[in-house]
Design a protein around this motif. Structure first.
Motif, mmCIF file in Angstrom:
data_model
loop_
_atom_site.group_PDB
_atom_site.id
_atom_site.type_symbol
_atom_site.label_atom_id
_atom_site.label_comp_id
_atom_site.label_asym_id
_atom_site.label_seq_id
_atom_site.Cartn_x
_atom_site.Cartn_y
_atom_site.Cartn_z
ATOM 1 N N GLU A 69 104.620 120.578 146.016
ATOM 2 C CA GLU A 69 104.245 120.206 144.471
ATOM 3 C C GLU A 69 102.919 120.287 144.345
ATOM 4 O OE1 GLU A 69 106.353 119.081 142.062
ATOM 5 O OE2 GLU A 69 108.027 119.721 143.360
ATOM 6 N N ALA A 70 102.092 119.913 145.309
ATOM 7 C CA ALA A 70 100.855 120.240 145.057
ATOM 8 C C ALA A 70 100.213 121.708 144.840
ATOM 9 C CB ALA A 70 100.063 119.880 146.574
ATOM 10 N N LEU A 71 101.123 122.486 145.406
ATOM 11 C CA LEU A 71 100.769 123.879 145.356
ATOM 12 C C LEU A 71 100.944 124.404 143.877
ATOM 13 C CD1 LEU A 71 101.806 125.650 148.972
ATOM 14 C CD2 LEU A 71 99.604 125.470 147.855
ATOM 15 N N LYS A 72 102.262 123.822 143.617
ATOM 16 C CA LYS A 72 102.911 124.116 142.199
ATOM 17 C C LYS A 72 101.720 123.646 141.094
ATOM 18 C CE LYS A 72 107.650 124.181 142.961
ATOM 19 N NZ LYS A 72 108.951 123.042 142.928
ATOM 20 N N ASN A 73 101.394 122.516 141.349
ATOM 21 C CA ASN A 73 100.338 121.906 140.435
ATOM 22 C C ASN A 73 98.743 122.975 140.245
ATOM 23 O OD1 ASN A 73 101.844 119.886 139.894
ATOM 24 N ND2 ASN A 73 101.003 118.528 141.271
ATOM 25 N N MET A 74 98.777 123.712 141.509
ATOM 26 C CA MET A 74 97.699 124.690 141.574
ATOM 27 C C MET A 74 98.087 125.918 140.928
ATOM 28 S SD MET A 74 96.204 123.994 145.176
ATOM 29 C CE MET A 74 94.718 125.007 145.219
ATOM 30 N N GLY A 75 99.245 126.144 140.211
ATOM 31 C CA GLY A 75 99.620 127.327 139.768
ATOM 32 C C GLY A 75 100.406 128.316 140.319
ATOM 33 N N ILE A 76 100.754 127.876 141.719
ATOM 34 C CA ILE A 76 101.364 128.749 142.680
ATOM 35 C C ILE A 76 102.692 128.796 142.540
ATOM 36 C CG2 ILE A 76 101.330 129.361 145.113
ATOM 37 C CD1 ILE A 76 98.616 128.046 145.280
ATOM 38 N N LYS A 77 103.203 130.121 142.355
ATOM 39 C CA LYS A 77 104.698 130.051 141.801
ATOM 40 C C LYS A 77 105.623 130.405 143.146
ATOM 41 C CE LYS A 77 104.467 131.122 137.104
ATOM 42 N NZ LYS A 77 102.930 131.434 137.062
ATOM 43 N N GLY A 78 106.802 130.226 143.010
ATOM 44 C CA GLY A 78 108.003 130.583 144.126
ATOM 45 C C GLY A 78 107.709 130.020 145.374
ATOM 46 N N VAL A 79 107.220 128.835 145.404
ATOM 47 C CA VAL A 79 107.015 128.048 146.826
ATOM 48 C C VAL A 79 108.333 126.987 147.085
ATOM 49 C CG1 VAL A 79 105.237 126.868 148.305
ATOM 50 C CG2 VAL A 79 104.786 128.008 145.874
ATOM 51 N N LYS A 80 108.863 127.150 147.933
ATOM 52 C CA LYS A 80 109.713 125.959 148.442
ATOM 53 C C LYS A 80 109.682 125.730 149.965
ATOM 54 C CE LYS A 80 112.938 129.876 148.598
ATOM 55 N NZ LYS A 80 113.722 130.786 147.803
ATOM 56 N N VAL A 81 110.691 124.364 150.448
ATOM 57 C CA VAL A 81 110.678 124.261 151.980
ATOM 58 C C VAL A 81 112.193 125.065 152.226
ATOM 59 C CG1 VAL A 81 110.925 122.536 153.624
ATOM 60 C CG2 VAL A 81 109.511 122.213 151.231
ATOM 61 N N ASN A 82 111.979 125.619 153.438
ATOM 62 C CA ASN A 82 113.423 126.350 153.898
ATOM 63 C C ASN A 82 114.289 125.465 154.752
ATOM 64 O OD1 ASN A 82 112.286 126.601 156.177
ATOM 65 N ND2 ASN A 82 112.137 128.831 156.137
ATOM 66 N N LYS A 83 115.254 125.939 155.366
ATOM 67 C CA LYS A 83 116.005 125.276 156.311
ATOM 68 C C LYS A 83 115.437 124.978 157.519
ATOM 69 C CE LYS A 83 120.708 126.625 154.957
ATOM 70 N NZ LYS A 83 121.763 127.695 155.090
ATOM 71 N N ARG A 84 114.541 125.700 158.147
ATOM 72 C CA ARG A 84 113.691 125.533 159.125
ATOM 73 C C ARG A 84 112.390 124.355 158.737
ATOM 74 N NH1 ARG A 84 113.669 127.496 163.783
ATOM 75 N NH2 ARG A 84 111.374 127.673 163.669
ATOM 76 N N HIS A 85 112.195 123.710 157.718
ATOM 77 C CA HIS A 85 111.296 122.785 157.238
ATOM 78 C C HIS A 85 110.179 123.648 157.253
ATOM 79 C CE1 HIS A 85 114.471 120.375 158.306
ATOM 80 N NE2 HIS A 85 114.550 120.547 159.608
ATOM 81 N N ASP A 86 110.075 124.895 156.993
ATOM 82 C CA ASP A 86 109.005 125.668 156.876
ATOM 83 C C ASP A 86 108.453 125.593 155.170
ATOM 84 O OD1 ASP A 86 108.356 126.095 159.285
ATOM 85 O OD2 ASP A 86 109.710 127.978 159.300
ATOM 86 N N ILE A 87 107.541 125.911 154.987
ATOM 87 C CA ILE A 87 107.036 126.178 153.427
ATOM 88 C C ILE A 87 107.046 127.664 153.161
ATOM 89 C CG2 ILE A 87 105.432 125.670 151.582
ATOM 90 C CD1 ILE A 87 104.582 123.210 152.823
ATOM 91 N N VAL A 88 107.617 128.113 152.385
ATOM 92 C CA VAL A 88 107.761 129.664 152.105
ATOM 93 C C VAL A 88 107.483 130.137 150.980
ATOM 94 C CG1 VAL A 88 109.394 130.011 154.119
ATOM 95 C CG2 VAL A 88 110.266 129.510 151.822
ATOM 96 N N GLN A 89 107.008 131.036 150.578
ATOM 97 C CA GLN A 89 106.938 131.832 149.067
ATOM 98 C C GLN A 89 107.822 132.870 149.125
ATOM 99 O OE1 GLN A 89 102.728 133.087 148.481
ATOM 100 N NE2 GLN A 89 103.054 132.455 146.129
ATOM 101 N N ASP A 90 108.420 133.201 147.676
ATOM 102 C CA ASP A 90 109.103 134.260 147.445
ATOM 103 C C ASP A 90 108.255 135.433 147.628
ATOM 104 O OD1 ASP A 90 111.420 132.752 147.144
ATOM 105 O OD2 ASP A 90 111.159 132.462 145.209
ATOM 106 N N VAL A 91 108.882 136.524 148.253
ATOM 107 C CA VAL A 91 107.999 137.695 147.936
ATOM 108 C C VAL A 91 107.974 138.458 146.652
ATOM 109 C CG1 VAL A 91 108.303 140.072 148.850
ATOM 110 C CG2 VAL A 91 109.015 138.232 150.364
ATOM 111 N N GLN A 92 106.894 138.518 146.124
ATOM 112 C CA GLN A 92 106.606 139.152 144.808
ATOM 113 C C GLN A 92 107.204 140.320 144.673
ATOM 114 O OE1 GLN A 92 102.686 137.802 144.361
ATOM 115 N NE2 GLN A 92 103.385 135.535 144.413
ATOM 116 N N GLU A 93 107.963 140.767 143.573
ATOM 117 C CA GLU A 93 108.617 141.871 143.331
ATOM 118 C C GLU A 93 107.636 142.546 142.296
ATOM 119 O OE1 GLU A 93 111.309 142.995 144.979
ATOM 120 O OE2 GLU A 93 111.277 141.585 146.190
ATOM 121 N N ALA A 94 107.854 143.740 142.253
ATOM 122 C CA ALA A 94 107.358 144.602 141.144
ATOM 123 C C ALA A 94 108.047 144.069 139.834
ATOM 124 C CB ALA A 94 107.301 146.049 141.494
#
Lengths: 171, 453
Positions: free
Chosen positions: B143-168
């Protein structure tokens, strides 16, 4: 998960009965002058168990089925140090599961006399049979208990109280 | 010191308009909600402050602790440094051509190995064990990262925070993600700790090399193996921006605790706490770093238990070594060079020795090894001196047990402890690099092409 734990608890008495009966069989085979070692099992609020032998000098410790279930798949068991004398509540080892290292605390003041080295090779035993004190079981250490340890032991919960305790802890 | 402004620049860059530089006190530890940041960049000290907060805070309190470490490799509590870390590289890499090297740290929580530098922000939440949940606080950071305007961030099944690979632009979205923060946990009787390290603007070049051990294909280890994931930076330039965003989100998550002051812990004051000092001494001891290593077996050739093919096995002999808690239990060799040939024998010289206390290969006296070389029935065997030399060289080389680099790393533990003891006893509150160079090596970032590597 709570419901799974409850099912397991319901199933446990029979599992216990199997262990107990095998114990009494071996006891029956001994000469009658030897006292049957009917150990008493008690639990801590931190989910450790201890079996105190009838001579009240030695015991076996481990972590409860409830805790083993809550921790998930264990990948490593860090065993206590043999020969170490510890006070009640001291961290004597740890178990690791899903990136979490959870302390194992001494349920009573005691001296560690033997550790279950099989657990280093097969941490899964702790998931399968956490409350089994036989060879191949999930027990963690054998201990020597002194006067202070006995006092600590008296203050612990028996299995009925422990079941009530874990029932209130579930959300 | 002529450069106080530069020296403090890294620490004071807009961090905390409302900060309170004061010590951790019994009073601060008894509050229901607490926020701390650390002025120190020493990984051992920061982990010890964290452990102090975990042990000594009120059992019902919830604490946020934020810190940034100088370059280091941090392994999980039950990991094997010989398989997880490229020890020779760790021992020789100098950061940006300065005197500073990577530290090697074994933390108290579980999980895998990570590389830290000044572009990583560490976030840590300590809370009652009754409320333990593996994702809750990772989601807070998301949530903190989203508030900073960072997109595509989530928690995965391994409890890691991951970011979607940015596509062209225009292409189909893929399910691929890059890891930006891991998660590790520590549970005590009443308390739970969840911490992670977030890649803001880290130097990713070194990371994968440092975490690839040349000895890994030869070692079958008990304990915890790291899981490799592709990583990326979220691209936040200033760690302080991230700190502030997490603090705001922590406050939003626990609104009942307001107002919470942010306490900034000073290095010197932290060192003066006896409990922190005790924890620090433990983390800096060879006993903790090396001897917490679970049992492992190093074999030069495939064995029934460990049939993986070996990349470059020795041709003249087969050798296997077993060690538990870094103590050598057994070294067995098999070679046609024996008289009589083709027998299994033990190299008794190594028995009961601690790996990290072995001499460097160049310091080894072959005669000792040679005399201590027997078959199991106790009968001495003849063996060519060159074969003994070869075996010792192979075993102790940088690609295997790396006894040379180990000595260097153990020595740097001692040096770090000594420096911190000086600060504790009233020396200047300066990092050794600041003493030598007047500036923290990473405050002055040069462009890549300015380096001659």
């Amino acid at each position: 998960m709570a419901s799974i734990a409850r099912c397991l608890r319901a199933a446990r008495p029979s599992a216990f009965a199997a262990v107990r009966s095998s114990v009494s069989r071996t006891v029956a085979a001994r000469p009658f002058s030897v006292t049957a070692s009917n150990e008493i099992r008690k639990y801590t609020k931190e989910h450790e168990w201890i079996d105190l032998a009838a001579d009240k000098k030695t015991g076996v410790i481990g972590i409860s089925e409830y805790a083993a279930k809550a921790l998930g798949d264990l990948v490593y068991v860090e065993l206590p140090e043999e020969g170490r004398t510890v006070n009640k509540g001291d961290a004597i080892g740890a178990v690791e599961s899903v990136k979490s290292a959870a302390d194992i605390n001494a349920p009573v003041s005691c001296k560690i006399t033997q550790i279950n080295l099989v657990l280093e090779e097969k941490p899964g035993n702790l998931n399968q049979v956490p409350e089994d004190d036989s060879h191949g079981g999930g027990w963690i250490a054998k201990v020597q208990v002194d006067e202070q340890g006995l006092q600590d032991f008296e203050a612990l919960m028996d299995s009925e109280q422990y079941n009530e305790f874990t029932a209130t802890e579930e959300h | 010191m002529a450069t106080p402004a530069i020296r403090n620049a890294w620490r004071t860059r807009s961090i905390f308009p409302t900060r309170h530089a004061r010590p951790i006190t019994t009073d601060s530890l008894s509050r229901k909600f607490q926020i701390y940041t650390s002025q120190s960049a020493n990984p051992y000290l920061n982990l010890s402050i964290e452990h102090h907060l975990l042990e000594k805070s009120d059992p019902d309190s919830t604490i946020l602790f934020l810190y940034t470490n100088e370059p280091c490799v941090v392994i999980g509590r039950n990991q094997n440094p010989w398989t997880e870390v490229n020890l020779p590289q760790l021992a020789k890499t100098r950061i940006r051509h300065q005197k500073l090297k990577h530290h090697l740290v074994r933390r108290r929580s579980g999980g895998g190995a990570v590389v830290h530098d000044s572009g990583n922000a560490n976030w840590s939440v300590i809370f009652p064990k009754d409320a333990f949940d593996r994702d809750g606080h990772a989601l807070m950071v998301v949530e903190a990262l989203k508030n900073m305007g960072i997109k595509g961030v989530k928690v995965n099944k391994r409890h890691d925070i991951v970011q979607d690979v940015q596509e062209a632009e225009g292409s189909e979205p893929t399910p691929a993600t890059n890891k930006i923060s891991g998660s590790a946990y520590k549970l005590t009787g009443k308390r739970a700790l969840h911490h992670g390290t977030l890649l803001l603007n880290s130097d990713l070049k070194d990371i994968s090399g440092l975490l690839r051990s040349p000895a890994a294909p030869y070692i079958a280890a008990q304990g915890v193996e790291s899981v490799r994931s592709p990583v990326c930076n979220v691209g936040v330039e200033d760690n302080a921006d991230f700190y502030n965003a997490v603090i705001d989100q922590f406050k939003a998550m626990y609104p009942e605790g307001q107002p919470v002051e942010v306490i900034e812990v000073k290095q010197r004051e932290a060192l003066e706490h006896n409990n922190i000092w005790k924890g620090l001494q433990e983390l800096l001891s060879p006993k903790w770093l090396w001897e917490s290593t679970p049992k492992f077996r190093l074999s030069s050739h495939p064995t029934p238990e460990d049939p993986r093919p070996r990349p470059n096995p020795p041709t003249d002999f087969e050798l296997s070594l077993t060690a538990r808690h870094a103590e050598i239990l057994d070294v067995q060799i098999y070679t046609s060079d024996l008289r009589p040939p083709h027998q299994l024998a033990s190299l008794n010289f190594f028995l009961k020795q601690k790996i990290h206390e072995l001499p460097r290969y160049c310091e080894l006296r072959y005669w000792d090894v040679y005399l201590d070389f027997r078959v199991d029935n106790g009968k001495a065997l003849a063996l060519r001196n060159e074969t003994v030399q070869q075996m010792c060289k192979w075993l102790m080389a940088d690609d295997m047990l790396a006894t040379g680099p180990l000595r260097g790393i153990t020595q740097s533990l001692k040096t770090t402890l000594k420096e911190l003891r000086q600060i504790r006893q009233g020396g200047k509150n300066l990092h050794p690099c600041e003493k030598s160079f007047g500036v923290m090596p990473w405050t002055h970032k040069k462009k890549e092409d300015e380096y001659d590597w």
